[in-house]
Design a protein around this motif. Sequence first.
Motif, PDB file in Angstrom:
ATOM      1  N   ALA A  44     -64.786  28.387  80.988  1.00 11.58           N
ATOM      2  CA  ALA A  44     -65.795  28.546  79.922  1.00 11.58           C
ATOM      3  C   ALA A  44     -66.392  27.193  79.530  1.00 11.58           C
ATOM      4  CB  ALA A  44     -65.172  29.225  78.715  1.00 11.58           C
ATOM      5  N   ILE A  45     -65.537  26.187  79.403  1.00 12.57           N
ATOM      6  CA  ILE A  45     -66.009  24.865  78.950  1.00 12.57           C
ATOM      7  C   ILE A  45     -66.906  24.208  80.005  1.00 12.57           C
ATOM      8  CG2 ILE A  45     -65.225  22.510  78.363  1.00 12.57           C
ATOM      9  CD1 ILE A  45     -62.684  23.916  77.143  1.00 12.57           C
ATOM     10  N   ARG A  46     -66.547  24.374  81.272  1.00 11.87           N
ATOM     11  CA  ARG A  46     -67.285  23.697  82.339  1.00 11.87           C
ATOM     12  C   ARG A  46     -68.354  24.581  82.977  1.00 11.87           C
ATOM     13  NH1 ARG A  46     -64.012  19.111  82.683  1.00 11.87           N
ATOM     14  NH2 ARG A  46     -65.843  18.202  83.625  1.00 11.87           N
ATOM     15  N   GLY A  47     -68.391  25.875  82.552  1.00  9.20           N
ATOM     16  CA  GLY A  47     -69.410  26.783  83.085  1.00  9.20           C
ATOM     17  C   GLY A  47     -69.229  27.085  84.555  1.00  9.20           C
ATOM     18  N   LYS A  48     -67.956  27.185  84.990  1.00  9.13           N
ATOM     19  CA  LYS A  48     -67.658  27.464  86.413  1.00  9.13           C
ATOM     20  C   LYS A  48     -66.944  28.795  86.506  1.00  9.13           C
ATOM     21  CE  LYS A  48     -66.579  22.986  88.404  1.00  9.13           C
ATOM     22  NZ  LYS A  48     -65.521  22.085  88.830  1.00  9.13           N
ATOM     23  N   ALA A  49     -67.425  29.675  87.372  1.00  6.09           N
ATOM     24  CA  ALA A  49     -66.753  30.965  87.539  1.00  6.09           C
ATOM     25  C   ALA A  49     -65.386  30.764  88.207  1.00  6.09           C
ATOM     26  CB  ALA A  49     -67.616  31.883  88.391  1.00  6.09           C
ATOM     27  N   VAL A  50     -64.426  31.580  87.818  1.00  5.16           N
ATOM     28  CA  VAL A  50     -63.103  31.496  88.456  1.00  5.16           C
ATOM     29  C   VAL A  50     -62.619  32.866  88.880  1.00  5.16           C
ATOM     30  CG1 VAL A  50     -62.097  29.402  87.418  1.00  5.16           C
ATOM     31  CG2 VAL A  50     -61.928  31.570  86.185  1.00  5.16           C
ATOM     32  N   LYS A  51     -61.880  32.865  89.970  1.00  7.32           N
ATOM     33  CA  LYS A  51     -61.145  34.052  90.387  1.00  7.32           C
ATOM     34  C   LYS A  51     -59.682  33.646  90.308  1.00  7.32           C
ATOM     35  CE  LYS A  51     -60.696  37.031  94.445  1.00  7.32           C
ATOM     36  NZ  LYS A  51     -61.430  37.425  95.656  1.00  7.32           N
ATOM     37  N   ILE A  52     -58.874  34.407  89.602  1.00  6.53           N
ATOM     38  CA  ILE A  52     -57.453  34.058  89.504  1.00  6.53           C
ATOM     39  C   ILE A  52     -56.654  35.152  90.198  1.00  6.53           C
ATOM     40  CG2 ILE A  52     -55.560  33.405  87.964  1.00  6.53           C
ATOM     41  CD1 ILE A  52     -57.771  32.746  85.878  1.00  6.53           C
ATOM     42  N   THR A  53     -55.892  34.731  91.180  1.00  8.41           N
ATOM     43  CA  THR A  53     -55.100  35.681  91.963  1.00  8.41           C
ATOM     44  C   THR A  53     -53.625  35.545  91.577  1.00  8.41           C
ATOM     45  OG1 THR A  53     -54.766  34.057  93.705  1.00  8.41           O
ATOM     46  CG2 THR A  53     -56.709  35.478  93.916  1.00  8.41           C
ATOM     47  N   ASN A  54     -52.814  36.473  92.002  1.00 12.20           N
ATOM     48  CA  ASN A  54     -51.351  36.410  91.781  1.00 12.20           C
ATOM     49  C   ASN A  54     -50.980  36.105  90.332  1.00 12.20           C
ATOM     50  OD1 ASN A  54     -50.877  36.778  94.562  1.00 12.20           O
ATOM     51  ND2 ASN A  54     -51.288  34.608  94.903  1.00 12.20           N
ATOM     52  N   ILE A  55     -51.652  36.755  89.396  1.00  8.07           N
ATOM     53  CA  ILE A  55     -51.446  36.435  87.976  1.00  8.07           C
ATOM     54  C   ILE A  55     -49.992  36.692  87.555  1.00  8.07           C
ATOM     55  CG2 ILE A  55     -52.059  37.165  85.630  1.00  8.07           C
ATOM     56  CD1 ILE A  55     -54.916  37.633  86.677  1.00  8.07           C
ATOM     57  N   ARG A  56     -49.408  35.677  86.989  1.00  8.80           N
ATOM     58  CA  ARG A  56     -48.023  35.725  86.475  1.00  8.80           C
ATOM     59  C   ARG A  56     -47.030  36.196  87.531  1.00  8.80           C
ATOM     60  NH1 ARG A  56     -47.024  39.020  82.432  1.00  8.80           N
ATOM     61  NH2 ARG A  56     -45.452  37.769  81.435  1.00  8.80           N
TER      62      ARG A  56
END
Length: 375
Positions: A44-56
């Motif tokens: 959000a701060i850097r305005g870059k989209a993220v995909k997060i895999t293997n959450i927790r």
Amino acid sequence: MALNNAGTDLGETKGHENRDMVVIDGSLLEGGGQVLRIAVALSAIRGKAVKITNIRAGRKKPGLAEQHLKGLLLVRDMCNGELENAHLGSTEIIFRPGKITSGTFSSKISTAGSVSLLMQIAVPCALFAPGPCNFNLRGGTDADMAPPIDYLKIVTSEVFAHFGAKFETQVLQRGFFPKGGGEVNVKVDNIQTCLKPIILTQPGKIISIEGSVNVGGSCPIRVGHEFKQGAESLLLEEFGCKPNISVERFNAYCPGSSFLIVGKTSTGCIFGSSVISHRSKSPAQQGEEAVAELIKFLPGQSCLDSFAQDQIILPMSLAAGTSTVVCGPLTLHTQTAIEIVKQLSSAKFEVEKISEMIFRITCTGDPPVLAMDTQ
Ligand SMILES: Nc1ncnc2c1ncn2[C@@H]1O[C@H](COP(=O)(O)OP(=O)(O)OP(=O)(O)O)[C@@H](O)[C@H]1O
């Protein structure tokens, strides 16, 4: 291939918009909710989209629990972003941030899931909003494996103040395990120009030790006094002084108690140690244990306790300049935080071992360009 709620392939709904998306492996090192909070806040701060895999993936029950999901939704709302596949148990999400806005936001966790961890994802974002942000957050205030709300209010806020970041927390009601039901208001002032780098290298001399015991709901006040006795006896033995420890009753949805002891030094260092009451141990014993944990740092060579250590990595990475802190051995949470911010920014970290127990972390920050937005 993962599917979102609508049944489309995750990450392929927006075609070319995903080209610059950073993929973060949520199982990295500690592999807990912290990976998600740091990655999404930085997104959000850097305005870059993220995909997060293997959450927790590192946890017994992987995927999003309610606290993590509510944190994601809160940041999405703060920046009018888009979230894909965010539901309970989800192990893969995509977040496309919009511009962070200021204003009033609320979030409610229906369990004792920690409101402090909602703050951990929302406060850094709010610092980069174009105006102040106010939050009303409900859930657990004094939960295990998370910072008790008083830690955020007293310790984190003072550590963040070194960066020129200001937030205030007001506890309206305590939320203990299992029902939660706590409520806090948080006001975050947006930064005007940038976060300042910090230099915390001189531990200094102890100038104060103060504690507070919170007793909530139908928990007998006697429990609070027993916490205090246990803490006082060890402090008397170690330092020959009786610190100021308050015992206060709070409104709470279900019974519980918690204790935070805080030490400050002449050079502006602050250390906190806390316990949440457990039936398996006497309150006096737990009070003593919290003090024993604090004593590990007082007086010592470290300038931070082991929890603040991972919590400063994000602001260090965003500061305009070089920060240096001297601390104890790096926790797995700290190592994880460093790896995640390195994947989402050009901040440079260096870790030096000074002795078996003392380390120096240096970070040259990568400050984001502030959006001079009009609301
Ligand atoms: N007693 C405490 N005092 C201060 N901070 C704490 C305390 N206990 C935990 N924390 C902080 O809470 C955060 C916990 O992150 P972590 O990823 O383990 O938790 P989580 O989001 O609840 O996810 P999970 O359920 O996956 O563990 C860390 O930043 C850690 O420093």
